[in-house]
Design an enzyme around this catalytic site. Structure first.
Site, short mmCIF file in Angstrom:
data_model
loop_
_atom_site.label_atom_id
_atom_site.label_comp_id
_atom_site.label_asym_id
_atom_site.label_seq_id
_atom_site.Cartn_x
_atom_site.Cartn_y
_atom_site.Cartn_z
N TYR A 406 0.87 -1.10 0.17
CA TYR A 406 0.18 0.00 0.05
C TYR A 406 1.06 1.45 0.09
O TYR A 406 1.95 1.08 0.23
CB TYR A 406 -1.01 0.04 1.06
CG TYR A 406 -0.84 -0.01 2.47
CD1 TYR A 406 -1.85 -0.49 3.31
CD2 TYR A 406 0.58 0.02 3.15
CE1 TYR A 406 -1.42 -0.49 4.81
CE2 TYR A 406 0.56 0.04 4.46
CZ TYR A 406 -0.35 -0.30 5.28
OH TYR A 406 0.02 -0.53 6.68
N GLU A 407 0.12 2.26 -0.29
CA GLU A 407 0.90 3.60 -0.59
C GLU A 407 1.61 3.63 -1.77
O GLU A 407 2.50 4.04 -2.12
CB GLU A 407 1.66 4.25 0.66
CG GLU A 407 0.79 4.29 2.05
CD GLU A 407 -0.05 5.22 1.94
OE1 GLU A 407 -0.54 5.89 1.12
OE2 GLU A 407 -0.74 5.20 2.99
N GLY A 408 1.30 2.78 -2.79
CA GLY A 408 1.96 2.51 -3.84
C GLY A 408 3.05 1.19 -3.80
O GLY A 408 3.85 1.36 -2.77
#
Length: 598
Positions: A406-408
């Protein structure tokens, strides 16, 4: 005359072409008494409210997570970054990093906390108009309301702007009707406010909306059954003619994608800080177990193989911490610089996060991968018990895995950071090409054998760092020259270059922190931290050599390849260091203290 902030304010990515000074970086040991008190209050909250309820949190006991969020709000922990006029504490960014660090040891709660205080609050703080800020920020800072961020869709993961959720203006022009589906929404099950991204009509870019749960037209699937962070709420959310007042558009039409990108920059570096607390907790548990567990009538902590693991875990955590707070302060300094020049505070913060998007990606990647290493070693130290749900390692192992996604994803972040550096170089914002060309000329010249000035602190190690920067400039410069704009299609090479940059930033951050601590505490007082910096640098040299070699072999041939490989060998050379002894000193200290102690 320049202000202090202006003197210290640097450009993002500049670490590659500039020799940073220890005096110019911030280290965790420099936090003020007020900031340390906030950290202690956070620890007390965790001890009192989170730790006794871990099993209940994991089972998602009805109403427990929202109530814990409300208690955190009462202590001010949800409003650290919210200005005082909106009910928050108005503290700087690095303080919010410190609190995220402390909360990081709480697993599922840290996910709920991060989703609320980061992506669930900051879009309003930075992009909301005055009415929106007054309406929502006090409720979010107090915990009266909880929030979530609805961006991801089933067919739109890393390519967020390809989402299909639609918003259409109602016939009377008073509402937007939102229709679509979102998934993997943290806090979705109990959020009162949803930040929803949708495309209006046939727009190419997203628009953001502030959606109160009471607006109607919102339904959800059951809670997702996840590999880890089981106690956090994760839902699919469906919008069926959800009526959102037109005044609840956040910022401007089609500005949603920009909001998403900039807020994710913040989320990335906060995630990098957020893993630190988790790393320390795993080290504490592993050290305790190693001291108590006996084999062959002796504690396993006395064995060299276990000492190696404990020391490496501590070193990697300390280095991640060094890099995170260095970058956090750079962001704060840039904010202060921009405000001093007359920039609106909210705009100054956004510009600063954008300026340091490269470092934000580095911290996210490095922190999440160090956490994965540390929980894996924790399982190994526990041995068979590490594979049991009765021991704490099982949950830590599962919870850690999401941080690389997550968060890229880390792969996306690697390509983003290299792409950003190249883009800034092309625009003339970052003078990368000139140093890269100088390195290219150096390759075909007679090598100069300059001896480092040994009267200066860490002269040998700093000379190694200078050469490592030349290595990445050589590889990245040649790749940019070879492929031009098509470099973004060469993802393997971009990831090689990213790995080189990440290791340089981490090793330099550790070395500068160690140097600063020697100045503060003397050589003996900072001996273990110096050990940590030296061990990490020694290992980074080999990693950079490997990544550089892989890149060079993938797009060069013949004499050109030979010249570059010779240059790489020259730039990634370091005299042998007895890292076994340096590690053992660190491990023995941890074992004697029975906890993380660097």
């Amino acid at each position: 005359m320049e202000t202090t902030a202006e003197k210290r304010s640097i450009r993002g990515g500049e670490f590659l072409i500039k020799e940073s000074q220890a005096a110019d970086i911030f280290i965790r040991e420099e936090f003020s008494e007020e900031q340390k008190m906030m950290a202690q209050a956070t620890q007390d909250f965790i001890e009192k409210e989170i730790n006794p309820n871990i099993e209940k949190i994991e089972k998602q006991e009805e109403g427990l997570m929202p109530s814990l969020m409300e208690k955190a709000g009462e202590l001010g922990l949800l409003g650290v970054a919210v200005p005082e006029e909106y009910g928050g504490l108005g503290m700087d960014f690095n303080t919010s990093m410190l609190i995220a660090d402390e909360i990081g040891a709480t697993g599922s709660f840290s996910t709920a906390y991060g989703a609320h205080t980061g992506i669930g609050t900051l879009p309003i703080l930075y992009y909301g108009n005055e009415e929106q800020k007054k309406a929502y920020l006090p409720k979010l800072a107090s915990g009266e309301w909880k929030s979530c961020y609805c961006l991801t869709e089933p067919d739109a993961g890393s390519d967020a702007n390809s989402g299909k959720t639609k918003a259409a203006l109602s016939a009377d022009g008073k509402h937007y009707l939102i229709n679509g589906q979102k998934m993997w929404i943290s806090n979705g099950g109990f959020a009162d406010l949803l930040i929803v991204f949708a495309k209006i009509d046939d727009d190419k870019k997203l628009t953001a909306f502030l959606v109160e749960k009471t607006y109607g037209g919102i339904t959800m699937n059951d809670e997702e059954v996840k590999l880890g962070i089981k106690g956090s709420s994760t839902r699919q959310i469906f919008f069926n003619d959800c009526k959102v007042p037109v005044e609840n558009m956040l910022s401007e039409r089609e500005n949603g994608f920009k909001i998403a990108v900039n807020i994710l920059n913040i989320g990335r570096i906060k995630l990098g800080a957020g893993v630190i607390g988790g790393c320390k907790e795993v080290i504490n548990q592993s050290t305790n177990y190693a001291n108590e567990r006996k084999q062959f009538n002796t504690p396993i902590s006395s064995f060299g193989a276990i000492k190696h693991k404990l020391a490496e875990m501590a070193i990697k955590t300390w280095v991640t911490e060094s890099a995170a707070y260095r970058a956090g302060q750079n962001i704060d300094d840039k904010i202060a610089d921009l405000i001093a020049r007359g920039t609106d505070p909210a705009e100054a913060k956004l510009k600063s996060f954008e300026q340091f998007s490269i470092e934000c990606a580095i911290i996210k990647i490095h922190g999440s991968e160090m956490l994965d290493y540390i929980v894996d070693q924790g399982v190994q130290i526990y041995g068979g018990m590490g594979f049991s749900e009765e021991a704490p390692m099982a949950r830590a192992y599962r919870d850690a895995r999401i941080t690389r996604i997550y968060e890229g994803t880390n792969e996306i972040n690697r390509m983003l950071m290299v792409g950003m550096i190249m883009k800034r170089a092309m625009k003339g914002e970052l003078n990368i090409m000139e140093p890269a060309m100088a390195v290219a000329k150096e390759l075909v010249s007679v090598p100069s054998f300059e001896v480092p000035d040994l009267s200066k602190p860490f002269a040998v190690e700093k000379d190694v760092l200078v050469k490592l920067k030349k290595a990445v400039l050589m590889v990245a410069g040649k790749a940019a020259q070879t492929f031009g704009p098509k470099l973004e299609e060469e993802q393997e090479i971009m990831m090689n270059a990213a790995d080189m940059m990440i290791e340089i930033y981490a090793a330099e951050s550790a070395l500068l922190r160690a140097e600063k601590l020697v100045g503060m505490n003397g050589e003996e007082g900072a001996k273990l931290q110096v050990n940590a910096a030296k061990v990490y640098l020694y290992e980074a040299v080999d990693k950079i050599n490997k990544a550089g070699k892989d890149a060079i072999a993938s797009f060069t041939a013949g004499d050109e390849q030979k010249v570059m490989l010779m240059g790489l060998k020259r730039f990634t050379k370091m005299n042998p260091v007895n890292i076994k002894e340096l590690r053992r000193e660190i491990a023995d200290h941890l074992i004697s203290k029975n906890q993380y102690a660097l």
